[in-house]
Design an enzyme around this catalytic site. Structure first.
Site, PDB file in Angstrom:
ATOM      1  N   GLU A   1      -8.850   0.229   4.705  1.00 37.89           N
ATOM      2  CA  GLU A   1      -7.645  -0.033   5.903  1.00 37.89           C
ATOM      3  C   GLU A   1      -8.027  -0.738   7.089  1.00 37.89           C
ATOM      4  O   GLU A   1      -7.571  -1.502   7.754  1.00 37.89           O
ATOM      5  CB  GLU A   1      -7.230   1.461   6.299  1.00 37.89           C
ATOM      6  CG  GLU A   1      -6.312   2.283   5.196  1.00 37.89           C
ATOM      7  CD  GLU A   1      -6.045   3.725   5.399  1.00 37.89           C
ATOM      8  OE1 GLU A   1      -7.046   4.544   5.362  1.00 37.89           O
ATOM      9  OE2 GLU A   1      -4.846   3.930   5.689  1.00 37.89           O
TER      10      GLU A   1
ATOM     11  N   GLU B   1      -7.365   8.158  -1.202  1.00 38.10           N
ATOM     12  CA  GLU B   1      -7.016   9.362  -0.656  1.00 38.10           C
ATOM     13  C   GLU B   1      -6.263  10.416  -1.693  1.00 38.10           C
ATOM     14  O   GLU B   1      -6.129  11.572  -1.384  1.00 38.10           O
ATOM     15  CB  GLU B   1      -6.135   8.968   0.351  1.00 38.10           C
ATOM     16  CG  GLU B   1      -6.864   8.451   1.683  1.00 38.10           C
ATOM     17  CD  GLU B   1      -6.941   6.981   1.544  1.00 38.10           C
ATOM     18  OE1 GLU B   1      -6.738   6.283   0.411  1.00 38.10           O
ATOM     19  OE2 GLU B   1      -7.284   6.170   2.576  1.00 38.10           O
TER      20      GLU B   1
ATOM     21  N   ALA C   1     -12.730   7.433   5.871  1.00 38.00           N
ATOM     22  CA  ALA C   1     -12.745   8.569   6.845  1.00 38.00           C
ATOM     23  C   ALA C   1     -13.977   9.295   6.615  1.00 38.00           C
ATOM     24  O   ALA C   1     -14.183   9.645   5.466  1.00 38.00           O
ATOM     25  CB  ALA C   1     -11.399   9.026   7.146  1.00 38.00           C
TER      26      ALA C   1
ATOM     27  N   GLY D   1     -10.185   4.677   4.489  1.00 40.52           N
ATOM     28  CA  GLY D   1      -9.979   4.153   5.947  1.00 40.52           C
ATOM     29  C   GLY D   1     -10.889   2.854   5.792  1.00 40.52           C
ATOM     30  O   GLY D   1     -10.689   2.049   6.984  1.00 40.52           O
TER      31      GLY D   1
END
Ligand code: CAA
Length: 695
Positions: free
Chosen positions: A107, A127, A65, A104
């Protein structure tokens, strides 16, 4: 309309290709999310498209992210809903990974229907290093693909897994070769041909693994009892045995809870801080080429520096005075390198090549070809000046002359040469081949390209360099010298060394100050106190009596078997003899002792640290608060989740800090003084974070 610059599309026969191009690391910011949602929705319903290949341009697949968006108002689509769109796509969607598919990014890959990767690709869920947990379906999709135990391992360690291991785990389906676009195209065509199987990850079942959950919980409670995110991460992964949507709700609530904590703000500050410290005034100066490094001194520091240089591919000439000392230095370096092989940091072949690049000599004449010389002899100004004077004659023009001094005046050292512009401080931290911090100390005449070379050297050595000005102790040791006195005052006034250590360890320091002193060697502080005795102000309260007496007994800490603590194989106990010394000093000084609770210990210690940090800023020794934060995070065991002393100061507020100093000043007005900058901030509501914006 998709942002064509960030997400582009292409149709090749029955296959559609989607390319994300968001330099430098293809972070999943809003433009990427919008572009990807639109592209997937378009091809998912387009006649004639039988498979979609997703890949990234540039150096990596999506690396996570966009961390800089955290804390800002959310903008749809958010990653979890976007990845649901990707997974729900009616047309099979396969991704091609290269570089680092992290957070992310991984993911996103797990939401695709199949994954191929180049062998050099690495994947991971880091993370946890930001005080978070995977927040875009990672806690639900990873267990479905690789099982609970492996999902816990990935997300609690945050480690990067190489593609071959990811293949064994079942995280990716195939290792391919070629450019990302070619791989994505081939993989999509293989899907159409039935060669590459696809499936939706959410449809897979996760087998329960109560043992793995219980073990992980026990481990995080022991290893990081203060951190919120590891426990929340385990809880979310445990929910992956139930329905997918219910698990996603657990993950979402946990992610938002962690994102709101000071812990994640501190760790995100640390992440960006480690990168921001490289933004220096000399960043446009041309660094000089460094291939040959000279290291003077084969003691612990010199050998560590030489090891680090060898590990980063440089050739090293090690200089010692005698053959015996040289042999000891070489032996330390070879055992350091052996340790690196054992820890998996280098191969045996790389170790052999490093040893071959080491040239041990017994005279400074051996440094004639060195591009950079690092002096690492003992801390004596006269000795250093003599060495630098000689280097002036032996070293070639343009060679950089650096001192590893931890507090001496670089300008005075530079003045002993005819080339002060080539002189700087390179302050490594012990053990130098392991610790990643390097203070680059810039003298009054140090040339910009010499500073830039110091930073380039740090990058090559995989270290983080922080720019510091000249003063006694530079950034870190100057601040340390100040707040260490508080630990001594607390003990004189009624606390025990163990209580002080425990309070600060509970706050998050890896070790309390007395344990650190024992580990570093109490003789170091003893020498410093003696050196400073002549310049000590008569108004200063002397706090060193206890430590002096411990040293007078020949107890220097771990290396002598006792200091504040007694060290026996594997055990560490408070030293009963030290209690007697403390008692005697209190009686001699007529000190009325009182009780301190842990909160007061932490508040006094941290307030002293912050005050001296502010003075270091005021004096221009550090350019920005973040420079100080990174020095403490990387060199002094400061808890990463608190972001560094001045990031932490913002969580307390300047007004409260001023109030504390004024309260303590009633006992000792010499030590406890409010720095002018802190008072101004208290008056205006200013924050240290705002001062980080300068380049
Ligand atoms: N968001 C925003 N910026 C990022 C970023 C991210 N995820 N990752 C890297 N950057 C920025 C860096 O700040 C740096 O910026 P500057 O050049 O302005 O300093 C630039 O990208 C290059 O980064 P590095 O200098 O670190 O480059 P590198 O090649 O040494 O390392 C990397 C590349 C391995 C990807 C490393 O940057 C990294 O580890 N990034 C963070 C990865 C991460 O933590 N991902 C998870 C994010 S959280 C998440 O995804 C939550 C979720 O579940 C939804």
């Amino acid at each position: 309309m998709a942002d064509r610059q960030v997400v582009s599309i292409e149709v090749v026969g029955e296959v559609a290709l989607i390319c994300i191009d968001n330099p430098p690391v293809n972070a999943g910011g809003i433009a990427v999310r919008r572009g990807l949602a639109e592209a997937v929705e378009r091809f998912g319903g387009q006649d004639g498209i039988k498979a979609i290949g997703l890949y990234c341009a540039g150096r990596t697949f999506v690396a996570g992210a966009d961390i800089s968006e955290f804390g800002k108002p959310p903008q749809a689509p958010m990653m979890p809903e976007l990845y649901d769109i990707v997974e729900a796509c009616a047309v099979p969607l396969v991704c091609a990974l290269h570089g680092t598919a992290l957070g992310g990014g991984l993911e996103l890959a797990m939401a695709c229907h199949a994954r191929v990767a180049v062998a050099s690709a690495r994947v991971g869920l880091p993370e946890i290093h930001l005080g978070l947990l995977p927040g875009a379906g990672g806690t639900q999709r990873a267990p479905r693909l690789i099982g609970i135990a492996s999902a816990l391992d990935l997300s609690l360690s945050g480690r990067q897994v190489a593609a071959p291991e990811a293949l064994d785990m079942g995280l990716i389906d195939r290792i391919d070769t070629g450019a990302p676009r070619d791989m994505a195209l081939q993989a999509a065509q293989d899907v159409v041909a039935g060669i590459l199987k696809t499936r939706r990850t959410r449809d897979l079942q996760t087998a329960p693994d109560d043992d793995a959950i219980a073990t992980a919980l026990a481990q995080v409670r022991k290893k990081s009892p203060l951190l919120v995110s590891p426990v929340r991460c385990i809880e979310a992964i445990a929910a992956a045995t139930g329905p997918f949507e219910a698990g996603m709700k657990v993950e979402r609530a946990a992610f938002l809870e962690c994102l709101a904590t000071d812990q994640s703000k501190g760790m995100i500050h640390a992440f960006f801080g480690e990168r921001a410290v490289g933004n220096i005034p000399e960043k446009t100066a041309m660094a000089r080429d460094i291939a040959q490094v000279g290291v003077i001194g084969g003691g612990t520091m010199g050998s560590g520096i030489a090891t680090s240089a060898l590990m980063s591919g440089l050739s090293v000439t090690l200089v010692e005075v005698t053959q015996e000392a040289l042999a000891r230095g070489v032996s330390t370096i070879t055992s350091n390198l052996e340790g690196a092989v054992n820890r998996g940091k280098m191969t045996a072949a790389a170790r052999d090549a490093a040893v071959a690049r080491l040239n041990p000599v017994t005279g400074l004449e051996g440094l004639a070809e060195a591009d950079l010389v690092i002096e690492a002899v003992f801390e004596d100004m006269a000795v250093k000046k003599e060495i630098f004077g000689k280097l002036d004659t032996f070293c070639k023009p343009g060679a950089i002359l650096a001192s590893n001094t931890s507090y001496l005046d670089i300008n005075e050292i530079a003045a002993s040469t005819r080339r002060p512009a080539d002189v700087l401080g390179l302050h490594f931290f012990s053990p130098a081949h392991i610790m990643r911090l390097l203070e680059v100390v810039v003298g009054a005449q140090t040339a910009p390209e010499v500073v830039a070379t110091g930073f380039a050297l740090a990058r090559q050595m995989k270290k983080v360099a922080v720019r510091a000005g000249v003063c006694d102790g530079f950034i870190g040791n100057r601040i340390l010298a100040h707040y260490s006195k508080v630990a001594a005052y607390l003990v004189l006034d009624g606390a025990s060394p163990t209580q002080v250590d425990t309070a600060l360890e509970t706050f998050g320091f890896a070790m309390g100050p007395h344990k650190v002193g024992d580990l570093a060697g109490l003789d170091i502080g003893w020498m410093t106190r003696k050196r400073k005795a002549a310049t000590r102000s008569p108004d200063e309260r002397y706090g060193g009596d206890v430590a002096d007496r411990i040293c007078e007994n020949g107890w220097f800490g771990c290396k002598t078997g006792q200091g504040y603590y007694v060290y026996d194989t594997g055990s560490i106990e408070p030293n009963p003899e030290v209690s007697k010394i403390i008692e005697a000093v209190r009686v001699e000084k007529g000190i009325q002792i009182r009780a301190f609770d842990d909160q007061e210990i932490v508040e006094r210690y941290m307030t002293a640290m912050i005050c001296e940090a502010v003075r270091v800023l005021e004096d221009g020794i550090a350019r920005r608060p973040v420079d100080i934060d990174v020095v403490f995070l990387m060199g002094y065991g400061f808890p990463r989740f608190r972001g560094g002393p001045l990031h932490y100061a913002d969580t307390i507020g300047a007004a409260e800090l001023v109030k504390r100093v004024e309260t303590y000043a009633a006992e000792d007005a010499h030590f406890w003084q409010v720095p002018a900058m802190l008072r101004r901030m208290a008056d205006t509501g200013g924050r240290f974070g705002d001062l980080n914006k300068r380049g």
